[in-house]
Design an enzyme around this catalytic site. Structure first.
Site, short mmCIF file in Angstrom:
data_model
loop_
_atom_site.label_atom_id
_atom_site.label_comp_id
_atom_site.label_asym_id
_atom_site.label_seq_id
_atom_site.Cartn_x
_atom_site.Cartn_y
_atom_site.Cartn_z
NE ARG A 24 -2.46 0.57 3.60
CZ ARG A 24 -1.72 1.08 4.59
NH1 ARG A 24 -1.23 2.30 4.49
NH2 ARG A 24 -1.46 0.38 5.67
CE LYS A 66 -12.91 8.92 -18.08
NZ LYS A 66 -12.69 8.83 -16.64
CG ASP A 104 -9.78 16.88 -14.71
OD1 ASP A 104 -9.07 16.28 -15.54
OD2 ASP A 104 -10.86 16.43 -14.29
CE1 TYR A 164 -17.42 12.10 -14.62
CE2 TYR A 164 -15.91 12.22 -12.76
CZ TYR A 164 -16.83 11.51 -13.52
OH TYR A 164 -17.16 10.23 -13.17
#
Length: 379
Positions: free
Chosen positions: A46, A195, A170, A98
């Site tokens: 992690r 994306k 973004d 978004y």
């Protein structure tokens, strides 16, 4: 290095044990230590994983940054940025963005005492009236989702620097190949790596890139403590995707231009939203800060009824009706009921997002097939 060379070689070092040219998938949860506190730089997956480290280095290189951090999704990366704040802090956010970001801000973080102001950032000076002593972050995206509005990153950065405010951009729609916000003054760049970075619709992942080490250390602590980290296989997939980012984006741009002009010239199409038109309100800024105009397009029909839009959405054969964007295959989407359904209708309409708006993620297929598909669906 030029951008294409960066994409292929960023984060790629031959495996020291075998010479493998591709980064191995270190599918392990933990690492053996020689003695307590004595290890080879890795303790627990992690916190650290070699595959993820290679990806994070690649992310930094292609965004012209110093530090990259990978997350389990774009929303998880956004979540980490907002966790830099405290109750009472305020954020100025773009009013066209978004829907998942809007949902996170309004449904999750407002409950924790963080206040958000939604502003039209196509004119940077619109931000100024909302700045006060509690303003800690400006959040924007450009081109915006789904109306393809353009924000002048350098102009916004000048305001944030003058007021000691963080700026996060973004950069999902543009990708690092077309735009590098850190070079224009941003403090943090966010990507939904699902994306264009992944590029093949087979992975969910997010990314943050920055230059400031103290900021990186804060975000790494959040990444490690909150645990929204991607697995090594997902990191491998995005590393693989980055290697072809430049050639895919070139084709996305070429196809996007052809589709945009086809739609604009179609007698049944109303308005086409694409920042490559020289009469687009943000064209001059887009040309200045981007290296191409991308493959994201939205449009309406002259018959702007929802029923007509729905019929078109269900009639394409090459364009697949699906959420997401940025894959090699072309996608068609209805923002009002899909990606932006979490935004109240009155807010959507106020910001210019009509119920009949259709969004395209133009893929890298043969442009003639894409045009024929749309021609048939539009009728």
């Amino acid at each position: 290095m030029k951008p294409g060379t960066k994409c292929i070689h960023a984060g790629a070092e031959p495996d020291p044990s075998t010479g493998a040219i591709m980064t191995p998938i270190y599918q392990t949860s933990t690492f053996v230590q020689e003695a307590p506190g004595k290890n080879k730089g890795f303790e627990y997956a992690r916190s650290q994983n070699p595959t993820r480290f290679a990806l994070e280095e690649a992310l930094a290189v292609i965004e012209n940054g110093k530090y990259g951090l990978a997350f389990s999704s774009g929303v998880a990366a956004t979540d980490a940025v907002i966790k830099l704040l405290q109750p009472g802090d305020e954020v100025i956010a773009a009013n066209d963005m978004y829907g998942g970001t809007y949902r996170l801000f309004t449904k999750i973080f407002e409950k924790f005492g963080i206040r958000f102001h939604y502003v039209n950032m196509q004119e940077a000076e619109n931000i100024q009236p909302y700045i006060n002593k509690n303003t800690k972050l400006i959040w924007t995206e450009t081109p915006t989702n789904p109306l393809i509005n353009i924000v002048d990153i350098a102009a916004v950065a000048a305001i944030t620097k003058a007021n000691n405010i963080l700026l996060c951009v973004d950069n999902t729609f543009a990708s690092p190949y077309l735009q590098n916000p850190l070079d224009l003054g941003a403090d943090i760049v966010m990507h939904s790596a699902t994306k264009y970075l992944g590029g093949h619709s087979d992975v969910i992942q997010g990314a943050l890139v920055m230059n400031d080490q103290a900021l990186r250390d804060q975000l790494y602590f959040i990444q490690k403590s909150c645990g929204a980290v991607p697995g090594p296989m997902d990191c491998f997939l995005v590393l693989r995707g980055i290697k072809t980012l430049h050639i895919r984006m070139q084709r996305h741009c070429e196809n996007g231009e052809k589709i945009a002009h086809f739609l604009r010239n179609h007698p049944k199409v109303g308005h086409v939203y694409w920042c490559g038109f020289n009469d687009h309100p943000g064209y001059a800024v887009a040309k200045k800060q981007m290296r191409g105009f991308g493959g994201m397009i939205s449009f309406t029909l002259k018959d702007d009824s929802v029923e007509t839009a729905m019929k078109l959405l269900s009639s394409t054969k090459v364009f697949a009706l699906a959420e997401s964007l940025g894959g090699v295959e072309s996608l068609i989407n209805h923002p009002a009921t899909m990606t932006h359904a979490s935004i109240p209708r009155e807010e959507r309409i106020k910001n210019g997002l009509s119920d009949s708006l259709i969004r395209l993620s133009v893929g890298i297929e043969d442009a003639e097939d894409l045009i024929d598909d749309l021609k048939s669906a539009i009728g």
